[in-house]
Design an enzyme around this catalytic site. Structure first.
Site, PDB file in Angstrom:
ATOM      1  CD  GLU A 196     -25.671   4.871  40.478  1.00  0.00           C
ATOM      2  OE1 GLU A 196     -25.057   5.940  40.389  1.00  0.00           O
ATOM      3  OE2 GLU A 196     -26.413   4.433  39.570  1.00  0.00           O
TER       4      GLU A 196
ATOM      5  CB  CYS B 169     -21.226  10.837  44.798  1.00  0.00           C
ATOM      6  SG  CYS B 169     -22.958  11.095  44.412  1.00  0.00           S
TER       7      CYS B 169
HETATM    8  P1  NAD Z   1     -19.478   3.378  53.266  1.00  0.00           P
HETATM    9  O1  NAD Z   1     -18.232   3.273  54.063  1.00  0.00           O
HETATM   10  O2  NAD Z   1     -20.759   3.676  53.951  1.00  0.00           O
HETATM   11  O3  NAD Z   1     -19.621   2.036  52.422  1.00  0.00           O
HETATM   12  C1  NAD Z   1     -20.702   1.828  51.560  1.00  0.00           C
HETATM   13  C2  NAD Z   1     -21.390   0.532  51.945  1.00  0.00           C
HETATM   14  O4  NAD Z   1     -20.498  -0.560  51.739  1.00  0.00           O
HETATM   15  C3  NAD Z   1     -21.814   0.489  53.404  1.00  0.00           C
HETATM   16  O5  NAD Z   1     -23.139   0.008  53.468  1.00  0.00           O
HETATM   17  C4  NAD Z   1     -20.819  -0.455  54.034  1.00  0.00           C
HETATM   18  O6  NAD Z   1     -21.339  -1.173  55.129  1.00  0.00           O
HETATM   19  C5  NAD Z   1     -20.448  -1.386  52.893  1.00  0.00           C
HETATM   20  N1  NAD Z   1     -19.109  -1.931  52.996  1.00  0.00           N
HETATM   21  C6  NAD Z   1     -18.005  -1.336  53.517  1.00  0.00           C
HETATM   22  N2  NAD Z   1     -16.936  -2.143  53.384  1.00  0.00           N
HETATM   23  C7  NAD Z   1     -17.375  -3.275  52.774  1.00  0.00           C
HETATM   24  C8  NAD Z   1     -16.737  -4.480  52.348  1.00  0.00           C
HETATM   25  N3  NAD Z   1     -15.451  -4.690  52.522  1.00  0.00           N
HETATM   26  N4  NAD Z   1     -17.504  -5.404  51.717  1.00  0.00           N
HETATM   27  C9  NAD Z   1     -18.815  -5.184  51.512  1.00  0.00           C
HETATM   28  N5  NAD Z   1     -19.463  -4.073  51.903  1.00  0.00           N
HETATM   29  C10 NAD Z   1     -18.753  -3.134  52.520  1.00  0.00           C
HETATM   30  O7  NAD Z   1     -19.363   4.484  52.174  1.00  0.00           O
HETATM   31  P2  NAD Z   1     -18.147   4.900  51.343  1.00  0.00           P
HETATM   32  O8  NAD Z   1     -17.685   3.714  50.580  1.00  0.00           O
HETATM   33  O9  NAD Z   1     -17.176   5.666  52.166  1.00  0.00           O
HETATM   34  O10 NAD Z   1     -18.941   5.933  50.402  1.00  0.00           O
HETATM   35  C11 NAD Z   1     -18.392   7.068  49.911  1.00  0.00           C
HETATM   36  C12 NAD Z   1     -18.244   6.915  48.423  1.00  0.00           C
HETATM   37  O11 NAD Z   1     -19.522   6.715  47.856  1.00  0.00           O
HETATM   38  C13 NAD Z   1     -17.670   8.139  47.742  1.00  0.00           C
HETATM   39  O12 NAD Z   1     -16.719   7.715  46.794  1.00  0.00           O
HETATM   40  C14 NAD Z   1     -18.861   8.733  47.023  1.00  0.00           C
HETATM   41  O13 NAD Z   1     -18.511   9.475  45.889  1.00  0.00           O
HETATM   42  C15 NAD Z   1     -19.667   7.519  46.705  1.00  0.00           C
HETATM   43  N6  NAD Z   1     -21.075   7.843  46.550  1.00  0.00           N
HETATM   44  C16 NAD Z   1     -21.612   7.665  45.326  1.00  0.00           C
HETATM   45  C17 NAD Z   1     -22.936   7.988  45.114  1.00  0.00           C
HETATM   46  C18 NAD Z   1     -23.558   7.801  43.770  1.00  0.00           C
HETATM   47  O14 NAD Z   1     -24.772   7.812  43.712  1.00  0.00           O
HETATM   48  N7  NAD Z   1     -22.801   7.629  42.705  1.00  0.00           N
HETATM   49  C19 NAD Z   1     -23.721   8.462  46.159  1.00  0.00           C
HETATM   50  C20 NAD Z   1     -23.143   8.591  47.395  1.00  0.00           C
HETATM   51  C21 NAD Z   1     -21.808   8.270  47.591  1.00  0.00           C
END
Ligand code: NAD
Length: 473
Positions: free
Chosen positions: A210, A244
C-alpha cells in the site's frame, strides 16, 4: 524478553493448533478490536495529537471511526465471507462438489506507516483476523506515541498467542523480514517497498504493498469554484497534507487559476483563521526530517508562492501553501509532496491533462472536479489510478465496499471490507469427487481412441452463450 523468533514461533504454534479458524474465535477477536478502541479513545486522541498534532476531529474520522467501521463491517459479514463459493460445472463433474474454500494463510506480518499510524495497522489487522490468521504488527517508529500505545493495548485486548506487536525501526524490521511469513502487508513509501520485496523473495512470500505517489486533481470546464476550493483544501490540508490519497497537485486551465486562488484564500481563512499556526484544527509535520524534506522541495521550487509559505522548524509547522507558475520539471513535481504544499499547474486542454497524468507513474488516487460528466468520464476512462473520485477528495476510501489499493507504482493488492478478507485468505480450489460414473471416466483413460476423445470433449467443452464455435461431435 522474547525475541522476534520466539514470538513468531509462538504464533505459528497457535495457528497450527487451529485456534484462529472458527468463526466464534474470529468474532471474539474482532469484538476485542472494537473494545480496544472504545475503551481507549482518549488515549488514542492524545497519542495522535503528540505524534502529528492531529486535531481530535481528524483522529476520530480517520483513525477511530474508519477502523470501527471496518471491524463492524467484518462482524456483519464474517459468516457469509467464510462460506465456500460453489462454481459452475460441466457434464463430467456434474455430481461432484466444486467450490472455493477460503482458508487463512497463517502468520502474517503487517508493517505500518506513520501518517495514519493506528488505521494502517488496525484495519489490515481486522482483515487478517476475519480471515483467520495470526499476525505480527510492526507500527512505524516515527509516530512513537501511537507505536507505544499499540504495543501496550494490543496484548491487553487481543489473544497474545495469536497477535503481537513488535516495535522498532528499519534495522529491526529488516531483521524481522529475515523470517518466513505467510503474507507481508506493507504500508509506506515506494523506496522502502523495494526492500520489502527483496526481503520477501527468498521465502517467496506474497506481498501487499500500500504505497503512495503523486495523486493529481484535474479541474476542468464549468465549476462551482467556492465548493471546489473547499473540497480540495480539505482533502489537501487534512493531516497537514500527510495523506497517501491527498491531491498532490492541481491541473487546470489558466483561466481557472485566479478565481481558484481567491476561493482557496477565503476557504483557508474559514478553515484555520488568519493564523493557521494558532489553529487547533491544523496539524504538524511528523518529524524534523519530514519537515526538512518538504521545506527543501519548497525552497528549490521555481513556482510563485500565492498563499502561505511560512514555516517554523521548532514547531514542525508549514503553513497551508499554494504555488502557481509551477512547471513539470519543478522540484515539487519530482516526488510525492506529502505535506501541506499544493502546486497548481496549467494545461491548455483536457487531452493534455490526460497525457500529463499518463506520462507519470500510475497514482494512488485520481480526482476530477467538473460539472460536466463528460469531462469526468473522459479522465476516468483514459487515465489509470488505484482509486478515482469526482468532485471531492479522499472520501472514496471511507467505504468498506470499495477496494483500497494502488496500481503500478502506487501499490499492489487491495484491502478494506471483503477485499481485505480475500487478501488474507487463500482461495483454495476444491473438488470433492465420489466413486460413481466410472463409465464416464473411462473416456479419458488409455487406450485413447477418437470416439472417446469426441465424447470427452462433448462432456467438458464450455459452449458459448451466443452459440458460436464448432461442434465437437
Ligand atoms: P515509515 O518511514 O513509517 O516507513 C513505513 C514502515 O517501514 C515503518 O514501519 C518502518 O519502520 C519500516 N521501514 C523503514 N525503513 C525500512 C527498511 N529499510 N526496511 C524495512 N522496513 C523499513 O513511512 P513512510 O515510508 O515515510 O510512509 C509514507 C509513505 O506511505 C507515503 O508515500 C504515503 O503515500 C504512503 N502511505 C500509503 C498508504 C496507503 O494505504 N496506500 C497509507 C499511508 C501512507
Amino acid at each position: 524478553m522474547e525475541g522476534q523468533k520466539e514470538v513468531l514461533e509462538r504464533l505459528r504454534r497457535s495457528f497450527e493448533g487451529g485456534r484462529t479458524r472458527g468463526a466464534k474465535y474470529r468474532r471474539g477477536q474482532l469484538e476485542a478490536v472494537v473494545k480496544l478502541i472504545h475503551d481507549n479513545e482518549a488515549a488514542i486522541l492524545e497519542a495522535l495529537h503528540r505524534d502529528l498534532r492531529k486535531p481530535h476531529f481528524e483522529t476520530v474520522m480517520s483513525e477511530i471511526d474508519i477502523t470501527l467501521n471496518e471491524a463492524n463491517f467484518a462482524l456483519n459479514h464474517l459468516e457469509s465471507w467464510m462460506q465456500p463459493e460453489y462454481v459452475s460445472k460441466n457434464l463430467a463433474t456434474k455430481f461432484d462438489d466444486c467450490f472455493i474454500r477460503k482458508e487463512p494463510l497463517g502468520v502474517v506480518l503487517i508493517i505500518g506507516a506513520w501518517n495514519y499510524p493506528l488505521q494502517v495497522i488496525l484495519v489490515p489487522l481486522v482483515a487478517a483476523i476475519a480471515a483467520g490468521n495470526c499476525a505480527i504488527l510492526k507500527p512505524s517508529e516515527v509516530s512513537g506515541a501511537t507505536e507505544k500505545l499499540l504495543a501496550e493495548l494490543v496484548p491487553k485486548y487481543l489473544d497474545q498467542d495469536c497477535y503481537a506487536v513488535l516495535c522498532g525501526g528499519a534495522e529491526e524490521t529488516k531483521d524481522l523480514l529475515k523470517n518466513r511469513f505467510d503474507h507481508i502487508f506493507y504500508t509506506g513509501s515506494q523506496a522502502v517497498a523495494r526492500h520489502i520485496l527483496l526481503a520477501a523473495a527468498p521465502h517467496l512470500t506474497p506481498v501487499t504493498l500500500e504505497l503512495g505517489g503523486k495523486s493529481p486533481c484535474v479541474l476542468w470546464g464549468g465549476l462551482d469554484i467556492p465548493s471546489a476550493a473547499r473540497r480540495l483544501a480539505w482533502a489537501k490540508f487534512f493531516n497537514a497534507g500527510q495523506s497517501c490519497v491527498a491531491p498532490d497537485y492541481v491541473l487546470c486551465h489558466p483561466k481557472i487559476v485566479e478565481p481558484l486562488l481567491a476561493a482557496l484564500k477565503v476557504t483557508l481563512e474559514e478553515f484555520y483563521g488568519a493564523q493557521p499556526r494558532e489553529s487547533p484544527h491544523y496539524g504538524r509535520m511528523v518529524a524534523d526530517r519530514h519537515w526538512d524534506r518538504v521545506k527543501g522541495l519548497l525552497e528549490r521550487s521555481q513556482g510563485r508562492v500565492a498563499i502561505g509559505g511560512d514555516s517554523d522548524k521548532e514547531d514542525r509547522y508549514i503553513a497551508p501553501t499554494v504555488l502557481v507558475d509551477v512547471d513539470e520539471s519543478d522540484s515539487l513535481m519530482e516526488e510525492e509532496i506529502f505535506g501541506p504544499v499544493l502546486p497548481i499547474l496549467t494545461i491548455p486542454s483536457l487531452d493534455s491533462a490526460v497525457d500529463f497524468i499518463n506520462r507519470k507513474d500510475k497514482p494512488l488516487a485520481l480526482y476530477v472536479f467538473s460539472e460536466s460528466s463528460e469531462v469526468v468520464t473522459t479522465v476516468l476512462e483514459r487515465a489509470s489510478s488505484g482509486g478515482f473520485c469526482s468532485n471531492d477528495g479522499m472520501v472514496q476510501m471511507t467505504l468498506p465496499g470499495l477496494p483500497f489499493g494502488g496500481v503500478g507504482a502506487s501499490g499492489m493488492g487491495r484491502y478494506h471490507g471483503r477485499w481485505g478478507f480475500d487478501t488474507f485468505s487463500h482461495s483454495r480450489a476444491v473438488m470433492l469427487r465420489g466413486w460413481g460414473l466410472e463409465r464416464v471416466n473411462v473416456l479419458r483413460y488409455p487406450p485413447y481412441t477418437p470416439p472417446r476423445l469426441s465424447w470427452l470433449r462433448w462432456a467438458t467443452t464450455i459452449s458459448r452463450k451466443d452459440g458460436w464455435g464448432c461442434s465437437v461431435m
